[in-house]
Design an enzyme around this catalytic site. Structure first.
Site, PDB file in Angstrom:
ATOM      1  CB  CYS A 108      -0.938   0.001   1.196  1.00 58.55           C
ATOM      2  SG  CYS A 108      -1.903  -1.512   1.325  1.00 58.55           S
ATOM      3  CG  HIS A 234      -3.002   3.100   2.592  1.00 56.77           C
ATOM      4  ND1 HIS A 234      -3.608   2.745   1.405  1.00 56.77           N
ATOM      5  CD2 HIS A 234      -3.047   1.996   3.385  1.00 56.77           C
ATOM      6  CE1 HIS A 234      -3.981   1.480   1.474  1.00 56.77           C
ATOM      7  NE2 HIS A 234      -3.659   1.009   2.669  1.00 56.77           N
ATOM      8  CG  ASN A 264      -6.743  -1.121   1.886  1.00 54.83           C
ATOM      9  OD1 ASN A 264      -6.095  -0.737   0.921  1.00 54.83           O
ATOM     10  ND2 ASN A 264      -6.183  -1.578   2.988  1.00 54.83           N
TER      11      ASN A 264
HETATM   12  O1  UT7 Z   1      -3.673  -1.583   3.822  1.00 54.38           O
HETATM   13  C1  UT7 Z   1      -3.012  -2.550   4.551  1.00 54.38           C
HETATM   14  C2  UT7 Z   1      -3.045  -2.249   5.969  1.00 54.38           C
HETATM   15  N1  UT7 Z   1      -4.208  -2.808   6.591  1.00 54.38           N
HETATM   16  C3  UT7 Z   1      -4.842  -2.112   7.517  1.00 54.38           C
HETATM   17  O2  UT7 Z   1      -4.541  -0.974   7.753  1.00 54.38           O
HETATM   18  C4  UT7 Z   1      -5.893  -2.777   8.371  1.00 54.38           C
HETATM   19  C5  UT7 Z   1      -5.676  -2.375   9.800  1.00 54.38           C
HETATM   20  N2  UT7 Z   1      -6.635  -2.962  10.675  1.00 54.38           N
HETATM   21  C6  UT7 Z   1      -7.935  -2.553  10.738  1.00 54.38           C
HETATM   22  O3  UT7 Z   1      -8.347  -1.702   9.988  1.00 54.38           O
HETATM   23  C7  UT7 Z   1      -8.802  -3.134  11.786  1.00 54.38           C
HETATM   24  O4  UT7 Z   1      -8.012  -3.884  12.691  1.00 54.38           O
HETATM   25  C8  UT7 Z   1      -9.929  -4.038  11.243  1.00 54.38           C
HETATM   26  C9  UT7 Z   1     -10.970  -3.179  10.523  1.00 54.38           C
HETATM   27  C10 UT7 Z   1      -9.369  -5.066  10.286  1.00 54.38           C
HETATM   28  C11 UT7 Z   1     -10.635  -4.739  12.397  1.00 54.38           C
HETATM   29  O5  UT7 Z   1     -11.142  -3.771  13.314  1.00 54.38           O
HETATM   30  P1  UT7 Z   1     -10.817  -3.909  14.863  1.00 54.38           P
HETATM   31  O6  UT7 Z   1     -11.513  -2.808  15.539  1.00 54.38           O
HETATM   32  O7  UT7 Z   1      -9.333  -4.002  15.027  1.00 54.38           O
HETATM   33  O8  UT7 Z   1     -11.533  -5.269  15.231  1.00 54.38           O
HETATM   34  P2  UT7 Z   1     -10.909  -6.582  15.853  1.00 54.38           P
HETATM   35  O9  UT7 Z   1     -10.114  -7.334  14.833  1.00 54.38           O
HETATM   36  O10 UT7 Z   1     -10.256  -6.239  17.146  1.00 54.38           O
HETATM   37  O11 UT7 Z   1     -12.220  -7.397  16.176  1.00 54.38           O
HETATM   38  C12 UT7 Z   1     -13.178  -6.917  17.141  1.00 54.38           C
HETATM   39  C13 UT7 Z   1     -14.380  -7.865  17.082  1.00 54.38           C
HETATM   40  C14 UT7 Z   1     -13.998  -9.334  17.150  1.00 54.38           C
HETATM   41  O12 UT7 Z   1     -14.990  -9.995  17.901  1.00 54.38           O
HETATM   42  P3  UT7 Z   1     -14.761 -10.357  19.449  1.00 54.38           P
HETATM   43  O13 UT7 Z   1     -13.529 -11.228  19.473  1.00 54.38           O
HETATM   44  O14 UT7 Z   1     -14.576  -9.043  20.144  1.00 54.38           O
HETATM   45  O15 UT7 Z   1     -16.013 -11.057  19.822  1.00 54.38           O
HETATM   46  C15 UT7 Z   1     -14.085  -9.770  15.715  1.00 54.38           C
HETATM   47  O16 UT7 Z   1     -14.355 -11.149  15.580  1.00 54.38           O
HETATM   48  O17 UT7 Z   1     -15.089  -7.682  15.858  1.00 54.38           O
HETATM   49  C16 UT7 Z   1     -15.239  -8.952  15.216  1.00 54.38           C
HETATM   50  N3  UT7 Z   1     -15.242  -8.750  13.775  1.00 54.38           N
HETATM   51  C17 UT7 Z   1     -16.336  -8.419  13.084  1.00 54.38           C
HETATM   52  N4  UT7 Z   1     -17.617  -8.262  13.451  1.00 54.38           N
HETATM   53  C18 UT7 Z   1     -18.502  -7.935  12.502  1.00 54.38           C
HETATM   54  C19 UT7 Z   1     -14.183  -8.787  12.931  1.00 54.38           C
HETATM   55  N5  UT7 Z   1     -14.594  -8.507  11.675  1.00 54.38           N
HETATM   56  C20 UT7 Z   1     -15.927  -8.294  11.751  1.00 54.38           C
HETATM   57  C21 UT7 Z   1     -16.894  -7.968  10.781  1.00 54.38           C
HETATM   58  N6  UT7 Z   1     -18.172  -7.791  11.208  1.00 54.38           N
HETATM   59  N7  UT7 Z   1     -16.610  -7.800   9.481  1.00 54.38           N
END
Ligand code: UT7
Length: 314
Positions: A108, A234, A264
């Site tokens: 990216c 980005h 993204n």
């Molecule tokens: O361009 C390359 C670089 N990539 C990035 O910059 C991505 C960076 N990361 C992010 O943008 C975020 O970490 C994500 C958007 C991928 C995830 O958001 P988050 O706030 O970090 O969520 P998390 O992974 O900590 O998950 C929180 C909860 C989990 O459930 P529990 O364990 O709290 O029960 C996940 O299972 O949200 C759950 N979850 C979802 N729920 C509904 C994960 N994905 C989803 C989803 N819908 N799509």
């Protein structure tokens, strides 16, 4: 030698995938996606070469140039159409360019890596070059994995750099390129596989890397955020962008955002946002613009550029 961006253009696939579409087949919701990422829809389809050719054609038309006027094509991508040859060869051929072409993979951060590289090459040798950031991440996304399937989209953005246009200074006033290969396991796809990501850790490192990298570049240029007309980050997650803006004290009104409509798009995200800002008349000759990206590698790259064809000397 003066380098200016004299043309720019974008391309997005026709097919729109909304959060409502994803709700139908994944355990997710529009509200979760919007709250946690800022994304409402993304475009999906096409090939990297076809999208890049379309974006480059638009950049050439805007500049009043043809492929024959271009001596170098650099494609920033992580999703070339084939392992061999480089997709930039097809783009170069389709547009009828002269000189050379190569692909550059810095994920990216790729578009900023490419822009800095090409600015340096043109400083030395003159001429004109197309720099295009294009990715078709939908081809390497596991569409059953809600943690990644909601994030990615396809697209392309291109700029024409011209060392013959009369600009008096370099395009890039300062840059910082970096990589930390020890973090490669946080975000990767095996050959033939799909993207695996530890989202929370990538998020944490992305905020830190962007702030450090941007601070370095602003110091190199001897400027502060107040001197910037526009910040083009980005487009991975609006919460990352907000966190960086907050730490830098940079207002969101001067930040370019397309994430809501594109998701993204990896190497395409910065040029998509830059080109849209230019189309919307948000950039004037002499404006200082900050570009900053991060991604798999983990890579990061920041650059301050001076927009416009009549750029004064540094
Ligand atoms: O361009 C390359 C670089 N990539 C990035 O910059 C991505 C960076 N990361 C992010 O943008 C975020 O970490 C994500 C958007 C991928 C995830 O958001 P988050 O706030 O970090 O969520 P998390 O992974 O900590 O998950 C929180 C909860 C989990 O459930 P529990 O364990 O709290 O029960 C996940 O299972 O949200 C759950 N979850 C979802 N729920 C509904 C994960 N994905 C989803 C989803 N819908 N799509």
């Amino acid at each position: 030698m003066g380098i200016a961006i004299t043309g720019w253009g974008t391309a997005l696939p026709d097919k729109v995938v909304t959060n409502a579409d994803l709700e139908v087949r994944l355990d997710t919701s529009d509200q979760w996606i919007v709250d946690r990422t800022g994304i409402r829809e993304r475009r999906v389809g096409g090939t990297t070469s076809a999208l890049a050719i379309e974006a480059c054609e638009r950049a050439l038309v805007r500049a009043g140039r043809s492929g024959d006027d271009v001596g170098l094509v650099v494609l920033a991508t992580t999703t070339p159409d084939q392992t061999i040859p480089a997709s930039s060869a097809s783009i170069h051929h389709a547009l009828g360019c002269r000189g050379g072409a190569f692909d550059l993979n810095a994920a990216c951060a790729g578009f900023v890596y490419a822009l800095v590289t090409v600015d340096a090459l043109l400083q030395k040798g003159g001429g004109r070059a197309l720099v295009v950031g294009t990715d078709t991440l939908s081809r390497v996304t596991d569409h059953d994995d809600r943690s990644t399937a909601i994030l990615f989209g396809d697209g392309s953005g291109a700029v024409l750099l011209d060392a013959e246009a009369g600009g008096a200074g370099p395009l890039v006033l300062g840059a910082d390129l970096g990589v930390d290969g020890s973090a490669a396991g946080l975000l990767f796809a095996e050959v033939g596989g799909t993207i695996q990501m530890e989202g929370r850790e990538v998020f944490r490192r992305a905020v830190r890397a962007e702030i450090d990298s941007i601070t370095k570049v602003l110091d190199t240029c001897g400027i502060t955020p107040d001197d910037l007309a526009l910040f083009v980050p980005h487009q991975a997650n609006v919460r990352i962008i907000d966190a960086v803006n907050e730490r830098l004290g940079f207002p969101s009104e001067r930040t370019a955002l397309v994430l809501e409509r594109t998701g993204n798009t990896s190497a395409a995200s910065i040029p998509l946002a830059l080109c849209e800002a230019a189309d919307a008349g948000r950039l004037r000759d002499g404006d200082l613009v900050l570009l900053s990206g991060f991604g798999a590698g983990m890579t990061w790259a920041s650059a301050v550029i001076r927009w416009g064809t009549a750029a004064p000397a540094r």
